[in-house]
Motif scaffolding. Structure first.
Motif, PDB file in Angstrom:
ATOM      1  N   TYR A 174      -0.597  10.311   2.546  1.00 33.02           N
ATOM      2  CA  TYR A 174      -0.758  10.398   1.081  1.00 33.02           C
ATOM      3  C   TYR A 174      -1.875  11.382   0.701  1.00 33.02           C
ATOM      4  O   TYR A 174      -2.827  11.042  -0.011  1.00 33.02           O
ATOM      5  CB  TYR A 174      -1.028   9.006   0.478  1.00 33.02           C
TER       6      TYR A 174
ATOM      7  N   LEU B 262      -8.712   1.623  -5.185  1.00 33.46           N
ATOM      8  CA  LEU B 262      -8.610   2.187  -3.829  1.00 33.46           C
ATOM      9  C   LEU B 262      -9.958   2.111  -3.105  1.00 33.46           C
ATOM     10  O   LEU B 262     -10.004   1.840  -1.905  1.00 33.46           O
ATOM     11  CB  LEU B 262      -8.088   3.633  -3.886  1.00 33.46           C
TER      12      LEU B 262
ATOM     13  N   LEU C  81      -5.087  10.996  -1.874  1.00 32.61           N
ATOM     14  CA  LEU C  81      -6.461  10.934  -1.352  1.00 32.61           C
ATOM     15  C   LEU C  81      -7.316  12.087  -1.877  1.00 32.61           C
ATOM     16  O   LEU C  81      -8.516  11.918  -2.120  1.00 32.61           O
ATOM     17  CB  LEU C  81      -6.452  10.913   0.177  1.00 32.61           C
TER      18      LEU C  81
ATOM     19  N   PHE D 164      -8.374  10.955  -5.209  1.00 29.44           N
ATOM     20  CA  PHE D 164      -9.454   9.969  -5.027  1.00 29.44           C
ATOM     21  C   PHE D 164     -10.786  10.710  -4.835  1.00 29.44           C
ATOM     22  O   PHE D 164     -11.788  10.390  -5.497  1.00 29.44           O
ATOM     23  CB  PHE D 164      -9.110   9.103  -3.805  1.00 29.44           C
ATOM     24  N   ARG D 165     -10.809  11.703  -3.963  1.00 36.12           N
ATOM     25  CA  ARG D 165     -12.069  12.433  -3.692  1.00 36.12           C
ATOM     26  C   ARG D 165     -12.524  13.228  -4.912  1.00 36.12           C
ATOM     27  O   ARG D 165     -13.699  13.294  -5.220  1.00 36.12           O
ATOM     28  CB  ARG D 165     -11.904  13.348  -2.469  1.00 36.12           C
TER      29      ARG D 165
ATOM     30  N   ILE E   9      -4.550   1.518   6.297  1.00 34.96           N
ATOM     31  CA  ILE E   9      -4.871   2.894   5.886  1.00 34.96           C
ATOM     32  C   ILE E   9      -4.865   3.787   7.123  1.00 34.96           C
ATOM     33  O   ILE E   9      -5.623   3.555   8.067  1.00 34.96           O
ATOM     34  CB  ILE E   9      -6.245   2.971   5.188  1.00 34.96           C
TER      35      ILE E   9
ATOM     36  N   TYR F 104       0.849  -1.201   0.000  1.00 33.14           N
ATOM     37  CA  TYR F 104       0.000   0.000   0.000  1.00 33.14           C
ATOM     38  C   TYR F 104       0.888   1.256   0.000  1.00 33.14           C
ATOM     39  O   TYR F 104       0.655   2.191  -0.774  1.00 33.14           O
ATOM     40  CB  TYR F 104      -0.910  -0.020   1.231  1.00 33.14           C
TER      41      TYR F 104
ATOM     42  N   ASP G 131       0.764   9.463  -5.104  1.00 30.08           N
ATOM     43  CA  ASP G 131       0.868  10.746  -4.426  1.00 30.08           C
ATOM     44  C   ASP G 131       1.846  11.666  -5.166  1.00 30.08           C
ATOM     45  O   ASP G 131       1.550  12.840  -5.434  1.00 30.08           O
ATOM     46  CB  ASP G 131       1.351  10.503  -2.993  1.00 30.08           C
TER      47      ASP G 131
ATOM     48  N   PRO H 139      -5.285   7.728   8.505  1.00 23.71           N
ATOM     49  CA  PRO H 139      -5.800   9.025   8.064  1.00 23.71           C
ATOM     50  C   PRO H 139      -4.660  10.033   7.928  1.00 23.71           C
ATOM     51  O   PRO H 139      -3.704  10.013   8.697  1.00 23.71           O
ATOM     52  CB  PRO H 139      -6.765   9.436   9.191  1.00 23.71           C
TER      53      PRO H 139
ATOM     54  N   MET I 179       0.778   3.912  -2.996  1.00 27.53           N
ATOM     55  CA  MET I 179       0.222   5.233  -2.709  1.00 27.53           C
ATOM     56  C   MET I 179       1.289   6.331  -2.805  1.00 27.53           C
ATOM     57  O   MET I 179       0.993   7.452  -3.215  1.00 27.53           O
ATOM     58  CB  MET I 179      -0.434   5.235  -1.326  1.00 27.53           C
TER      59      MET I 179
ATOM     60  N   ARG J 297     -10.386   0.378   0.509  1.00 20.59           N
ATOM     61  CA  ARG J 297     -10.873   1.119   1.679  1.00 20.59           C
ATOM     62  C   ARG J 297     -11.954   0.358   2.454  1.00 20.59           C
ATOM     63  O   ARG J 297     -12.326   0.759   3.543  1.00 20.59           O
ATOM     64  CB  ARG J 297     -11.343   2.522   1.243  1.00 20.59           C
TER      65      ARG J 297
END
Ligand SMILES: N[C@@H](CCC(=O)N[C@@H](CS)C(=O)NCC(=O)O)C(=O)O
Length: 277
Positions: free
Chosen positions: A248, A221, A252, A255-256, A243, A187, A195, A245, A191, A225
């Motif tokens: 990366y 991803l 992330l 991703f959003r 994972i 991971y 990133d 918080p 990531m 998750r």
């Protein structure tokens, strides 16, 4: 929606452009690996038919281009279609010879061309096939861009394979310290690369816009998750989830951003928000 043939809302409903191709994909559902293809199909005007059922129920189906649920009497150890399951399914699966000819590794998602004779396997390759058939430039505008996209897809597959082993072990509540360490490493490696790549290219991993590299990333991803469902169990084992918080942040954020795109949210939003199991 499950246990029946259904055609997701794709270009047919979303775009006025012509339908340029058609694939059928057989799989357990819901499955982010299938959504790689349906997202690309929605964006590129490619009609895709999805056939499948919930993971447990799929063991009671005949795996074939014309897949269907089997009657109780057809599910016998001496059935000519009975084969030992190998990954992610317990015991026996029922696969036709034609299915195994088209899909020599015997896995789902299993895509077929519209004639049912050509099988395309591995979700990233199904994604490539749909992108090639579509009209949205999702697979690079030059051979070099396409090759860079392939690089991301290959790195993603290495991560996704490790993730598959880990998620199946979590489901079985059987995760060794070694497996957890290996997953943490895979991971972190994946990531960190994503990133670094998106830090200066927020519009897309390759070529300044959305490509299948982004689609594969957001789907893989999203699936990983699901680890959060096992946080309680991991804590009971004295283990930290992979994972964390805050790590990366660029990846992330990407991703959003991807999840906010309607063509992606159409498949992934409920899954990521936990309203689809
Ligand atoms: N890397 C593959 C994974 C496919 C895969 O391993 N599928 C498993 C289920 S998760 C399967 O079909 N197993 C069939 C069997 O056990 O025979 C992809 O992305 O398509």
């Amino acid at each position: 929606m499950y246990g029946v043939r259904f055609v997701p809302r794709t270009a047919r409903a979303d775009r006025a452009t012509a339908i340029v191709s058609k694939f059928r994909i057989f799989s357990y559902l819901p499955n982010p690996r299938v959504w790689k293809a349906t997202i690309a199909g929605r964006l590129g005007g490619v009609d895709i038919e999805i056939v499948g059922d919930r993971p447990k129920a799929l063991a009671d189906w005949l795996w074939d281009f014309d897949a269907r649920p089997l009657a109780d009497a057809e599910r016998r150890a001496d059935s000519p279609h009975a084969r030992p399951a190998r990954r992610g399914f317990g015991a026996t699966l029922y696969k036709t010879d034609a299915f195994l000819e088209a899909h020599p590794f015997g896995t789902v998602p299993a895509a077929f061309d519209s004639s049912g004779t050509v099988g395309i396997f591995e979700s990233n390759s199904i994604l490539r096939a749909v992108a090639r058939a579509g009209n949205a430039d999702l697979y690079g505008r030059t051979p070099l861009e396409a090759s860079r996209i392939d690089s991301f897809l290959d790195s993603g597959l290495v991560f996704a394979r490790e993730a598959q082993v880990y998620l199946l072990a979590l489901q079985a509540r059987d995760v060794s310290t070694e497996l957890l360490a290996r997953m943490r490493d895979a991971y972190g490696f994946y990531m960190a690369g994503i990133d670094a790549a998106v830090a200066h290219a927020p519009a897309g991993l390759v070529g300044g816009g959305l490509s299948i590299a982004d689609i594969a990333f957001v789907c893989d991803l999203a699936q990983f998750r699901r680890e959060h469902r096992f946080h309680g169990w991991l804590t009971e084992q004295g283990q930290e989830p992979v994972i964390q918080p805050g790590a990366y942040a660029h990846a992330l954020a990407h991703f959003r951003r991807l999840l906010a795109q309607p063509a992606i949210a159409a498949d992934l939003a409920d899954y990521v928000n936990g309203t689809t199991s």
